[in-house]
Design an enzyme around this catalytic site. Structure first.
Site, PDB file in Angstrom:
ATOM      1  N   THR A  43      43.366  54.502  26.632  1.00 24.24           N
ATOM      2  CA  THR A  43      42.752  55.484  25.742  1.00 24.24           C
ATOM      3  C   THR A  43      42.397  54.874  24.392  1.00 24.24           C
ATOM      4  O   THR A  43      41.326  55.159  23.825  1.00 24.24           O
ATOM      5  CB  THR A  43      43.696  56.689  25.542  1.00 24.24           C
ATOM      6  OG1 THR A  43      43.875  57.350  26.799  1.00 24.24           O
ATOM      7  CG2 THR A  43      43.125  57.675  24.541  1.00 24.24           C
ATOM      8  N   LYS A  57      52.132   3.306  29.059  1.00 23.15           N
ATOM      9  CA  LYS A  57      52.257   4.345  30.075  1.00 23.15           C
ATOM     10  C   LYS A  57      51.119   5.358  29.935  1.00 23.15           C
ATOM     11  O   LYS A  57      50.809   5.820  28.850  1.00 23.15           O
ATOM     12  CB  LYS A  57      53.596   5.062  29.940  1.00 23.15           C
ATOM     13  CG  LYS A  57      53.947   5.960  31.124  1.00 23.15           C
ATOM     14  CD  LYS A  57      55.386   6.478  30.974  1.00 23.15           C
ATOM     15  CE  LYS A  57      55.863   7.154  32.244  1.00 23.15           C
ATOM     16  NZ  LYS A  57      55.146   8.392  32.522  1.00 23.15           N
ATOM     17  N   THR A  60      52.259  12.842  56.773  1.00 25.56           N
ATOM     18  CA  THR A  60      52.808  14.178  56.987  1.00 25.56           C
ATOM     19  C   THR A  60      54.248  14.149  56.516  1.00 25.56           C
ATOM     20  O   THR A  60      54.979  13.200  56.807  1.00 25.56           O
ATOM     21  CB  THR A  60      52.748  14.593  58.465  1.00 25.56           C
ATOM     22  OG1 THR A  60      53.471  13.638  59.256  1.00 25.56           O
ATOM     23  CG2 THR A  60      51.304  14.670  58.953  1.00 25.56           C
ATOM     24  N   SER A 114      53.171   8.095  26.479  1.00 24.06           N
ATOM     25  CA  SER A 114      54.551   8.103  26.011  1.00 24.06           C
ATOM     26  C   SER A 114      54.637   7.621  24.573  1.00 24.06           C
ATOM     27  O   SER A 114      53.861   6.760  24.139  1.00 24.06           O
ATOM     28  CB  SER A 114      55.407   7.200  26.905  1.00 24.06           C
ATOM     29  OG  SER A 114      56.719   7.096  26.391  1.00 24.06           O
ATOM     30  N   SER A 115      55.599   8.192  23.864  1.00 26.67           N
ATOM     31  CA  SER A 115      55.865   7.746  22.495  1.00 26.67           C
ATOM     32  C   SER A 115      56.893   6.618  22.456  1.00 26.67           C
ATOM     33  O   SER A 115      57.160   6.061  21.401  1.00 26.67           O
ATOM     34  CB  SER A 115      56.374   8.924  21.656  1.00 26.67           C
ATOM     35  OG  SER A 115      57.584   9.430  22.215  1.00 26.67           O
ATOM     36  N   SER A 138      35.782  60.425  30.228  1.00 26.19           N
ATOM     37  CA  SER A 138      37.214  60.354  29.941  1.00 26.19           C
ATOM     38  C   SER A 138      37.585  58.883  29.944  1.00 26.19           C
ATOM     39  O   SER A 138      36.903  58.058  30.567  1.00 26.19           O
ATOM     40  CB  SER A 138      38.004  61.094  31.026  1.00 26.19           C
ATOM     41  OG  SER A 138      39.377  60.733  31.000  1.00 26.19           O
ATOM     42  N   THR A 139      38.657  58.552  29.263  1.00 20.47           N
ATOM     43  CA  THR A 139      39.171  57.183  29.375  1.00 20.47           C
ATOM     44  C   THR A 139      39.351  56.798  30.836  1.00 20.47           C
ATOM     45  O   THR A 139      39.131  55.652  31.227  1.00 20.47           O
ATOM     46  CB  THR A 139      40.526  57.059  28.647  1.00 20.47           C
ATOM     47  OG1 THR A 139      40.323  57.239  27.249  1.00 20.47           O
ATOM     48  CG2 THR A 139      41.173  55.702  28.893  1.00 20.47           C
ATOM     49  N   ASN A 140      39.712  57.788  31.654  1.00 21.46           N
ATOM     50  CA  ASN A 140      40.124  57.506  33.026  1.00 21.46           C
ATOM     51  C   ASN A 140      38.985  57.138  33.959  1.00 21.46           C
ATOM     52  O   ASN A 140      39.221  56.684  35.080  1.00 21.46           O
ATOM     53  CB  ASN A 140      40.899  58.696  33.590  1.00 21.46           C
ATOM     54  CG  ASN A 140      42.106  59.028  32.734  1.00 21.46           C
ATOM     55  OD1 ASN A 140      42.554  58.209  31.932  1.00 21.46           O
ATOM     56  ND2 ASN A 140      42.621  60.231  32.885  1.00 21.46           N
TER      57      ASN A 140
END
Length: 467
Positions: free
Chosen positions: A103, A326, A189, A320-321, A142-144
């Site tokens: 609404t 990497k 697999t 990576s830090s 209507s909102t609906n």
């Protein structure tokens, strides 16, 4: 601190509204009631566009039926057209998650359209006795029926971008399938070595997956295009002309360019959110397949020294830090996370749909919010996966060729020629000794060299054989 205001009233009393705001008192109360996500409905341009088009179609139908005079009709139509084209989306400020079955969203739209229309008629904002948000902009509505209709139309708009992104990704996988058509490798697999295939065959399956889900998504859209405009409060069409529902739907189809159909039973359509559940299920299916593909890409590129190392993903950022050199599979990783979110959104939509009661589902705002998030993020994920990952993938051809040459999995191809027991022996002995299956079979005299070479040709190993 001293921002000018105008006084507006509703059934709860009077409130001061910012004088320059196109929204009014109903929107103000929603702003106070729903400080939930901080994300306004205006952040979904497809939804705002759809709301404006619904209001425009309604105004046109009401004018045609003699319910709305020409002056107000023209002002409302012009206002709706401008909003649909992108104006004043910043005035759609209600939070995307709200009570009241949408609404507040409908009221926000009514107020913005009314005040923009008032300006066009030469009146100040809030001068509602000349053009009223509910009496005129919301006439026969209507909102609906407005909110679910706008939500469905907005979803159709939003899905077009997702379909395009999925097609882009499908084409990227298909291009790689052609590029790698001659690259022989060992399939797996349960993460164990199986039998030979080509890397092209592996990538072609991803293209097929995307193509299948494009078709499923188009099917789901067809269900979304049935609407309940004209249902008003619960589907009985109270306060509307008997011709209104059909006429308004036709005008909305014309304005939006989307073929919309009135539901056969408006009471059912007003309470049933099954089409949203169906669509969310398709989005979840897409998410599951994308995530599985990204799992594969991460596995196939793992290493590079202690993993599969069959393909190389484009290097997009330092990984990576602390570990020099990497690089991580960041694009597949972000798409995995999008998939997890979409699966969670599907659970939310499922629960919200199930939670409906009697003639209305009050939880369509969270359904809409969840759908838009899933669609937007899947589209972005498909685009970045295609552009920043798939198109730049390369194959480690020499490594793959050597693995095929030495694979115990080649023994499977010999089953029809030397029998299961001899094939089992060759496979086990190859694993134990490190020698190739071909070498062992020749040494034991199970096949001659010419016959063995004929059986182990790539085109024989990767497709059904002709007797």
């Amino acid at each position: 601190m001293n921002r000018p205001t105008r006084l507006e009233h509703d059934l709860l009393g009077e409130r001061d509204v910012p004088a320059d705001a196109y929204w009014g008192i109903h929107t103000l109360r929603a702003l106070e009631n729903y400080p939930i996500t901080g994300k306004a409905i205006g952040s979904y341009p497809e939804l705002v566009r759809a709301l404006a088009l619904v209001k425009q179609a309604a105004a046109r139908a009401n004018n045609q039926l003699g319910q709305l005079d020409a002056s107000r009709h023209r002002a409302i139509e012009d206002a709706c057209h401008e909003i649909a084209e992108g104006r004043l989306h910043n005035q759609f400020v209600v939070d995307v998650i709200q009570g009241g079955a949408g609404t507040s969203t409908n009221m926000n739209a009514n107020e913005v359209i009314a005040n923009l229309a008032l300006e066009k008629l030469g009146w100040p904002k809030g001068h509602y006795k000349e053009l009223h948000p509910i009496n005129h902009v919301n006439m026969s509505q209507s909102t609906n029926d407005v909110y679910p209709t706008a939500l469905k139309l907005a979803v159709v708009f939003a899905i077009q971008g997702l379909l395009e992104a999925m097609q882009t990704l499908r084409e990227a996988f298909a291009a790689k399938a052609a590029e790698f058509a001659d690259v022989l490798k060992i399939g797996r697999t349960q993460l164990q070595d199986a039998v030979p295939m080509t890397l092209g065959q592996e990538f072609s399956t991803y293209a097929v997956m995307m193509g299948e889900d494009i078709a499923r998504l188009r099917e789901a859209i067809a269900l979304i295009q049935e609407i309940n405009l004209g249902a008003t409060a619960i589907g009985t069409g109270i306060n509307t002309d008997i011709r209104y529902a059909k006429m308004a739907t036709e005008f909305l189809s014309e304005l939006s360019g989307v073929t919309l159909t009135p539901a056969e039973n408006l009471i059912e359509a007003t309470q049933d959110t099954g089409a949203f559940v169906q669509l969310s299920g398709v989005l979840k299916r897409i998410a599951c397949k994308l995530s599985k593909i990204c799992n594969d890409l991460r596995l196939l590129s793992s290493g590079p020294q202690a993993g599969f190392n069959e393909i190389n993903l484009p290097e997009r950022a330092a990984g990576s830090s602390i570990m020099p050199g990497k690089v991580n599979p960041i694009i597949p990783e972000v798409v995995n996370q999008i998939a997890y979110e979409v699966i969670g959104n599907d659970v939310t939509i499922t629960l919200a749909s199930e939670g409906g009661q009697l003639q209305l589902n009050a939880f369509e705002p969270i359904i809409g919010h969840s759908l838009f998030k899933s669609i937007e993020h899947l589209e972005a994920g498909c685009r970045t996966l295609a552009e920043n990952c798939v198109r730049g993938i390369t194959a480690n051809r020499d490594l793959l060729a050597e693995r095929v040459r030495t694979s115990a999995g080649l023994a499977t191809a010999l089953n029809p020629h030397i029998g299961y027991e001899n094939s089992t022996w060759a496979a086990r002995e190859a694993l134990r000794s490190g020698r190739s299956v071909a070498e062992l079979v020749l040494e034991k005299g199970l096949m001659d060299k010419e016959a063995l070479e004929r059986v182990l040709r790539p085109e024989v190993l990767t497709a059904p054989r002709r007797e």
